[in-house]
Design a protein around this motif. Structure first.
Motif, PDB file in Angstrom:
ATOM      1  N   LEU A   1       0.823  -1.204   0.000  1.00 27.14           N
ATOM      2  CA  LEU A   1       0.000   0.000   0.000  1.00 27.14           C
ATOM      3  C   LEU A   1       0.861   1.260   0.000  1.00 27.14           C
ATOM      4  CD1 LEU A   1      -2.594  -1.037   2.733  1.00 27.14           C
ATOM      5  CD2 LEU A   1      -2.919  -1.100   0.251  1.00 27.14           C
ATOM      6  N   GLY A   2       2.116   1.083   0.387  1.00 30.68           N
ATOM      7  CA  GLY A   2       3.023   2.218   0.483  1.00 30.68           C
ATOM      8  C   GLY A   2       3.040   2.876   1.851  1.00 30.68           C
ATOM      9  N   ILE A   3       2.273   2.337   2.785  1.00 31.18           N
ATOM     10  CA  ILE A   3       2.207   2.953   4.115  1.00 31.18           C
ATOM     11  C   ILE A   3       2.541   1.967   5.234  1.00 31.18           C
ATOM     12  CG2 ILE A   3       0.490   4.668   3.398  1.00 31.18           C
ATOM     13  CD1 ILE A   3      -1.630   2.926   4.817  1.00 31.18           C
ATOM     14  N   GLU A   4       2.644   0.682   4.909  1.00 31.27           N
ATOM     15  CA  GLU A   4       2.724  -0.327   5.962  1.00 31.27           C
ATOM     16  C   GLU A   4       4.121  -0.868   6.231  1.00 31.27           C
ATOM     17  OE1 GLU A   4       2.074  -2.873   2.258  1.00 31.27           O
ATOM     18  OE2 GLU A   4       1.731  -0.822   2.933  1.00 31.27           O
ATOM     19  N   GLN A   5       5.110  -0.470   5.428  1.00 30.91           N
ATOM     20  CA  GLN A   5       6.416  -1.104   5.538  1.00 30.91           C
ATOM     21  C   GLN A   5       7.019  -1.009   6.937  1.00 30.91           C
ATOM     22  OE1 GLN A   5       5.331   0.753   3.069  1.00 30.91           O
ATOM     23  NE2 GLN A   5       6.206   0.189   1.082  1.00 30.91           N
ATOM     24  N   ASP A   6       6.841   0.103   7.613  1.00 31.68           N
ATOM     25  CA  ASP A   6       7.414   0.272   8.955  1.00 31.68           C
ATOM     26  C   ASP A   6       6.657  -0.518  10.017  1.00 31.68           C
ATOM     27  OD1 ASP A   6       9.339   1.961   7.947  1.00 31.68           O
ATOM     28  OD2 ASP A   6       8.272   3.803   8.463  1.00 31.68           O
TER      29      ASP A   6
ATOM     30  N   ASN B   1     -14.801   1.659  -1.421  1.00 27.61           N
ATOM     31  CA  ASN B   1     -14.173   2.758  -2.167  1.00 27.61           C
ATOM     32  C   ASN B   1     -13.445   3.791  -1.303  1.00 27.61           C
ATOM     33  OD1 ASN B   1     -14.699   1.940  -4.844  1.00 27.61           O
ATOM     34  ND2 ASN B   1     -16.834   2.537  -4.590  1.00 27.61           N
ATOM     35  N   TYR B   2     -12.813   3.313  -0.251  1.00 25.40           N
ATOM     36  CA  TYR B   2     -11.890   4.139   0.521  1.00 25.40           C
ATOM     37  C   TYR B   2     -10.488   3.569   0.353  1.00 25.40           C
ATOM     38  CZ  TYR B   2     -15.164   7.086   3.164  1.00 25.40           C
ATOM     39  OH  TYR B   2     -16.093   8.026   3.535  1.00 25.40           O
ATOM     40  N   LEU B   3      -9.505   4.438   0.327  1.00 30.85           N
ATOM     41  CA  LEU B   3      -8.120   4.012   0.234  1.00 30.85           C
ATOM     42  C   LEU B   3      -7.380   4.336   1.524  1.00 30.85           C
ATOM     43  CD1 LEU B   3      -7.196   5.212  -3.381  1.00 30.85           C
ATOM     44  CD2 LEU B   3      -7.779   2.900  -2.634  1.00 30.85           C
ATOM     45  N   PRO B   4      -6.560   3.419   2.010  1.00 28.88           N
ATOM     46  CA  PRO B   4      -5.756   3.688   3.212  1.00 28.88           C
ATOM     47  C   PRO B   4      -4.741   4.795   2.942  1.00 28.88           C
ATOM     48  CG  PRO B   4      -5.854   1.336   2.738  1.00 28.88           C
ATOM     49  CD  PRO B   4      -6.375   2.041   1.526  1.00 28.88           C
TER      50      PRO B   4
ATOM     51  N   PHE C   1      -4.207  -6.433   7.543  1.00 28.34           N
ATOM     52  CA  PHE C   1      -3.816  -7.414   6.531  1.00 28.34           C
ATOM     53  C   PHE C   1      -3.950  -6.777   5.150  1.00 28.34           C
ATOM     54  CE2 PHE C   1      -4.699  -9.939  10.190  1.00 28.34           C
ATOM     55  CZ  PHE C   1      -3.796 -10.995  10.116  1.00 28.34           C
ATOM     56  N   VAL C   2      -2.908  -6.907   4.364  1.00 28.21           N
ATOM     57  CA  VAL C   2      -2.874  -6.313   3.025  1.00 28.21           C
ATOM     58  C   VAL C   2      -2.917  -7.438   1.999  1.00 28.21           C
ATOM     59  CG1 VAL C   2      -1.575  -4.875   1.419  1.00 28.21           C
ATOM     60  CG2 VAL C   2      -1.532  -4.364   3.883  1.00 28.21           C
ATOM     61  N   SER C   3      -3.930  -7.409   1.140  1.00 35.04           N
ATOM     62  CA  SER C   3      -4.087  -8.449   0.122  1.00 35.04           C
ATOM     63  C   SER C   3      -4.412  -7.799  -1.216  1.00 35.04           C
ATOM     64  CB  SER C   3      -5.200  -9.431   0.532  1.00 35.04           C
ATOM     65  OG  SER C   3      -5.315 -10.477  -0.400  1.00 35.04           O
ATOM     66  N   VAL C   4      -3.422  -7.109  -1.766  1.00 35.18           N
ATOM     67  CA  VAL C   4      -3.620  -6.396  -3.029  1.00 35.18           C
ATOM     68  C   VAL C   4      -2.763  -6.982  -4.146  1.00 35.18           C
ATOM     69  CG1 VAL C   4      -4.387  -4.247  -1.982  1.00 35.18           C
ATOM     70  CG2 VAL C   4      -1.946  -4.630  -2.304  1.00 35.18           C
ATOM     71  N   GLY C   5      -2.287  -8.212  -3.936  1.00 31.00           N
ATOM     72  CA  GLY C   5      -1.581  -8.907  -4.995  1.00 31.00           C
ATOM     73  C   GLY C   5      -0.120  -9.178  -4.698  1.00 31.00           C
TER      74      GLY C   5
END
Length: 296
Positions: A114-119, A193-196, A225-229
């Protein structure tokens, strides 16, 4: 010249090495960064047979030590090419090239982020509900995703957690049939239709969301949990080996379309991506490569 070159040093590649070495083959394993792959970075694994709990580094280090004791040769190099000439394979890296009679591809895959969860990886953010959902029994979690895999993971989590927020990128009316299994769950709330945009807390405590209209929403959670591929790490054979969106197509014997090349683990086009399935596929690939060597 080696009998077999294995590209990738995760559980699949290490298991393939163990089986090939036990069969008498000489084996070179080429690994880009870390022996053990993504599995080595896991804080705790609770679904690998014979261990009620073990960290990823310890588990994969045991695999590596077993392979090393059998005579495994390891080079830490990134593979950028694979060619075949007169029945022999050449694997190239920035440092040089290596020859073998057979090749096993076990390069794994990387999660789309997502670009926000790495840390927050290891601090409440996860990419695998089947692996880590157990830790949130009775708790509140969010899952972000929109495809069939995300739906499967959401259903899995709904049977474990106390409350599940499914952050779904899709139209509510058009998705009713697709989401009907979740809509029947009392502990599931679907956010359409909301984005983190941001995670808050020392560990995951709150997820901030925003829609296309600029409206904001915050949800308090214990885990994310991130499940975007995922993206298979197979670019070096993208034009050589049959694949589906980068994931290698192989048969039950782990054979690819190129005779003498086998594949195993998360680089495959498959449903379940677990350490135990990677090991199973690695064992099959190792045995299939040995059979290929016997017949050529």
């Amino acid at each position: 010249m080696y009998d077999i070159i294995i590209v990738g040093g995760g559980p699949a590649g290490l298991t393939a090495a163990i089986y090939a070495l036990r069969g008498g083959a000489s084996v070179l394993l080429l690994e880009k960064t870390l022996i053990g792959g993504q599995a080595a970075r896991l804080n705790e694994i609770t679904n690998f047979p014979s261990y009620s709990s073990i960290n990823g580094y310890e588990l994969t280090d045991r695999m590596f030590n077993q392979a090393s004791a059998l005579g495994l040769t390891v080079m830490y190099e990134e593979v950028n090419g694979l060619t075949r000439d007169e029945g022999l394979f050449t694997v190239t890296t920035p440092k040089g090239s290596y020859s073998a009679k057979s090749v096993i591809i076990a390069t794994g895959a990387t999660h789309t982020t997502l670009g926000i969860e790495q840390d927050y990886i290891g601090k409440g953010a996860h990419y695998c509900a089947t692996c880590d959902g157990f830790f949130y029994t009775g708790k509140t979690v969010a899952l972000v995703g929109s495809g069939r895999v995300a739906l499967t993971e959401a259903l899995y989590l709904s049977n474990i957690v106390g409350k599940l927020y499914f952050v779904f990128k899709g139209d509510e009316n058009k998705s009713k049939v697709f989401l009907s299994p979740l809509l029947a769950k009392n502990n599931v709330e679907i956010i359409y239709n909301y984005l983190p945009t941001k995670i808050e807390g020392q560990t995951v405590e709150r997820l901030n969301l925003e829609n296309a209209s600029g409206e904001h929403l915050s949800i308090d959670i214990d885990g994310l949990f991130v499940s975007v591929g995922t993206t298979a790490l197979t670019g070096f054979v993208a034009n050589t080996i049959d694949n589906k969106n980068g994931s290698i197509i192989a048969n039950g014997s782990m054979k690819t379309n190129l005779d003498g090349v086998f594949a195993c683990g998360d680089c495959l086009n498959k449903e379940l991506k677990q350490i135990v399935t990677a090991c199973s596929e690695g064992a099959t690939a190792g045995e299939s490569a040995l059979e290929y060597l016997q017949n050529h």
